[in-house]
Design an enzyme around this catalytic site. Structure first.
Site, mmCIF file in Angstrom:
data_model
loop_
_atom_site.group_PDB
_atom_site.id
_atom_site.type_symbol
_atom_site.label_atom_id
_atom_site.label_comp_id
_atom_site.label_asym_id
_atom_site.label_seq_id
_atom_site.Cartn_x
_atom_site.Cartn_y
_atom_site.Cartn_z
ATOM 1 N N ARG A 33 0.895 -1.200 -0.051
ATOM 2 C CA ARG A 33 -0.192 0.045 -0.011
ATOM 3 C C ARG A 33 1.148 1.134 0.031
ATOM 4 N NH1 ARG A 33 -2.940 3.027 5.204
ATOM 5 N NH2 ARG A 33 -3.518 4.805 3.702
ATOM 6 N N HIS A 39 -3.094 10.930 0.606
ATOM 7 C CA HIS A 39 -2.752 10.746 2.195
ATOM 8 C C HIS A 39 -2.108 12.161 2.319
ATOM 9 C CE1 HIS A 39 -1.258 7.454 5.171
ATOM 10 N NE2 HIS A 39 -0.917 8.517 5.598
ATOM 11 N N GLU A 48 -7.241 8.192 6.186
ATOM 12 C CA GLU A 48 -8.015 9.097 7.498
ATOM 13 C C GLU A 48 -8.283 10.453 7.473
ATOM 14 O OE1 GLU A 48 -4.728 8.568 10.621
ATOM 15 O OE2 GLU A 48 -4.691 6.636 10.395
ATOM 16 N N ASN A 84 -7.589 1.509 10.026
ATOM 17 C CA ASN A 84 -6.117 1.961 10.510
ATOM 18 C C ASN A 84 -6.459 1.901 12.305
ATOM 19 O OD1 ASN A 84 -5.647 2.568 8.072
ATOM 20 N ND2 ASN A 84 -4.873 4.653 8.303
ATOM 21 N N TYR A 120 -4.549 1.942 15.771
ATOM 22 C CA TYR A 120 -3.371 2.373 16.814
ATOM 23 C C TYR A 120 -3.248 1.856 18.304
ATOM 24 C CZ TYR A 120 -0.867 3.565 12.733
ATOM 25 O OH TYR A 120 -0.353 3.565 11.428
ATOM 26 N N GLU A 161 -3.664 -0.092 8.238
ATOM 27 C CA GLU A 161 -2.666 0.132 9.048
ATOM 28 C C GLU A 161 -2.651 -0.230 10.493
ATOM 29 O OE1 GLU A 161 -1.543 4.361 9.313
ATOM 30 O OE2 GLU A 161 -2.227 4.917 7.113
HETATM 31 C C1 FCB Z 1 -1.358 7.295 10.656
HETATM 32 C C2 FCB Z 1 -1.062 7.921 9.392
HETATM 33 C C3 FCB Z 1 0.287 7.533 8.738
HETATM 34 C C4 FCB Z 1 1.116 7.224 10.043
HETATM 35 C C5 FCB Z 1 0.595 6.693 11.303
HETATM 36 C C6 FCB Z 1 1.616 6.674 12.310
HETATM 37 O O1 FCB Z 1 -2.640 8.162 11.324
HETATM 38 O O2 FCB Z 1 -1.895 7.602 8.485
HETATM 39 O O3 FCB Z 1 0.597 8.236 7.928
HETATM 40 O O4 FCB Z 1 1.615 8.661 10.496
HETATM 41 O O5 FCB Z 1 -0.629 7.182 11.807
#
Ligand code: FCB
Length: 454
Positions: free
Chosen positions: A82, A126, A171, A293, A295, A365
């Site tokens: 990607r 992006h 995002e 995505n 985290y 992500e």
């Molecule tokens: C996400 C973004 C990516 C990167 C990661 C850590 O929010 O999409 O570009 O910065 O975080």
């Protein structure tokens, strides 16, 4: 013994599950002089906005070193890559004249990937809006959504024959919140709730691009949205109300219109344009899958009396919520809590919320920031999150793929080069060499993928 040797093998994922790695254009390409300027070039030129004072003018110099990077991807053994296409590299002025050299770069990259047996998965946006469009009002204007659809058609006409799987936007929630509401990312606007049109126009851009891609013969389209469970700071009415509102902004504002064709209650009235209902029909243009995505989860409480510092951000008092630190978990170098079970919760929660309406999911992500080449903590993170993902799949959530963020250490937006998310270390201290060194996590993932394909 290295920690990775002691691990149980990962559970088996479905045979056709798509494994990949992710990057984005502005964060790795460099070669800034060979494209039009974007909002990120203007933002990083202002002293103090990027914490280490750096820019992405050179970054990983992927533009010139893509062959080496594709070889690293192939050697890792993933199925897919990607990457994002830089809008101002293809259309330096945002619209109008196409840069032949810009398009040629993506053509070469896609050829190189195909020759290496890696599926190209382009993302059209992006965060690097062409400066020319931003200067005219950028995402505050409907016009930018229309220009985006034209750009989508240009890129699809060139690489759509070889790239089958596409992502429209990355995002839009972060781009709205960090870029336009709070001013911590480019374009650095402080619009607070006046940033809602930016959300609407990105969603409209997504829907228009889905149509443009389909018209160009693309059959496999999704979006990459950030999501995470929101946990109230306490059971008090004030905290749960604040957490619900944060959940709406992060988890529903962009998902409800795409998945259900409507905004959460009370939001459509705040959106720009003469006919938001008609726009919603475009926004809900069916996607083939929905990208997540992930985290971290976020603990959220009622607003505090003073501005708060959170995850490197300064949050103004006017917000109707305040994120709180989640204290009982390990943290990445970025300070983000590591909570794999929140990943399962997120995915099963999306299943509960949307039921049959939820498209198949792809994790577009997931990853973490840690220093060092012997990055055992990144292995822990990925191992834990892959098990958490598998648990959600066992509970019935249809997930078709998983992309690690990121292949390379790169320009991490307002953090500059201080946060390293790569499976491959890049030596930014030696800009002439920018040596790539695969980390322990790269070797671990390669072995884990081999074990998935007996
Ligand atoms: C996400 C973004 C990516 C990167 C990661 C850590 O929010 O999409 O570009 O910065 O975080």
């Amino acid at each position: 013994m290295a920690a990775s040797d002691a691990r149980e093998p990962l559970p088996q994922f479905p045979r056709e599950f798509l494994w990949g790695v992710s990057t984005s254009a502005h964060q790795i390409e460099g070669a800034a002089g060979l494209r039009g300027p974007s909002v990120w070039d203007a933002f990083t030129a202002v002293p103090g906005r990027v914490k280490d004072g750096t820019t992405a003018d050179v970054a990983c110099d992927h533009y010139h070193r893509y062959r080496e990077d594709v070889a690293l991807i192939a050697e890792l053994g993933v199925d897919a890559y990607r990457f994002s296409v830089s809008w101002p590299r293809v259309l330096p002025g945002g619209s109008g004249e196409v840069s032949a050299a810009g398009l040629d770069f993506y053509d070469r990259l896609v050829d190189e990937l195909c020759a290496a047996g890696v599926r190209p998965v382009p993302t059209l946006f992006h965060w690097d809006t062409p400066l020319a469009l931003a200067d005219r009002g950028g995402w505050r204007l409907r016009d930018t959504a229309e220009r985006f659809a034209e750009y989508a058609a240009v890129v699809a006409a060139r690489i759509g024959d070889r790239a089958q799987k596409w992502i429209t936007l990355n995002e839009p929630a972060e781009h709205t919140l960090l870029g336009h509401a709070l001013g911590q990312h480019a374009p650095g606007e402080h619009l607070l709730f006046d940033a809602l049109p930016v959300a609407h126009h990105q969603l409209l851009a997504h829907g228009l691009a889905v149509r443009a891609l389909r018209a160009a013969g693309v059959t496999d389209i999704g979006i990459a949205n950030s999501h995470g469970p929101t946990w109230p700071a306490s059971s008090s009415a004030a905290d749960t109300e604040a957490a619900d509102f944060y959940d709406l902004l992060l988890n529903r504002l962009f998902a409800d219109p795409i998945v259900l064709g409507r905004y959460p209650e009370g939001i459509a009235e705040l959106m720009p344009g003469d006919d938001v209902e008609a726009d919603l029909k475009v926004i809900a243009e069916p996607v083939d899958w929905y990208g997540i995505n992930f985290y971290q989860p976020t603990k959220v409480g009622a607003p505090l009396p003073t501005a708060t510092e959170f995850s490197g951000l300064t949050l103004p008092q006017e917000l109707p919520f305040s994120p709180r630190e989640l204290d009982d978990y390990p943290r990445t170098d970025f300070g983000w809590p590591v909570v794999p079970e929140a990943f399962t919760e997120l995915l099963t929660g999306l299943g509960d919320r949307y039921g049959d309406r939820l498209p198949p999911l792809v994790i577009t992500e997931n990853g973490c920031s840690y220093e060092g080449i012997d990055d055992q903590r990144r292995i822990d993170y990925l191992d834990g999150h892959l098990r958490a993902l598998h648990r959600a799949m066992e509970a019935g959530i249809d997930v078709r793929g998983y992309f690690v963020w990121s292949l390379l250490d790169n320009f991490e937006w307002a953090e500059g080069y201080r946060q390293r998310f790569g499976l491959v270390h890049v030596d930014f201290a030696d800009p002439a060499a920018l040596t790539r060194t695969p980390k322990a996590s790269y070797a671990w993932l390669r072995e884990a993928l081999r074990a998935q394909r007996p």
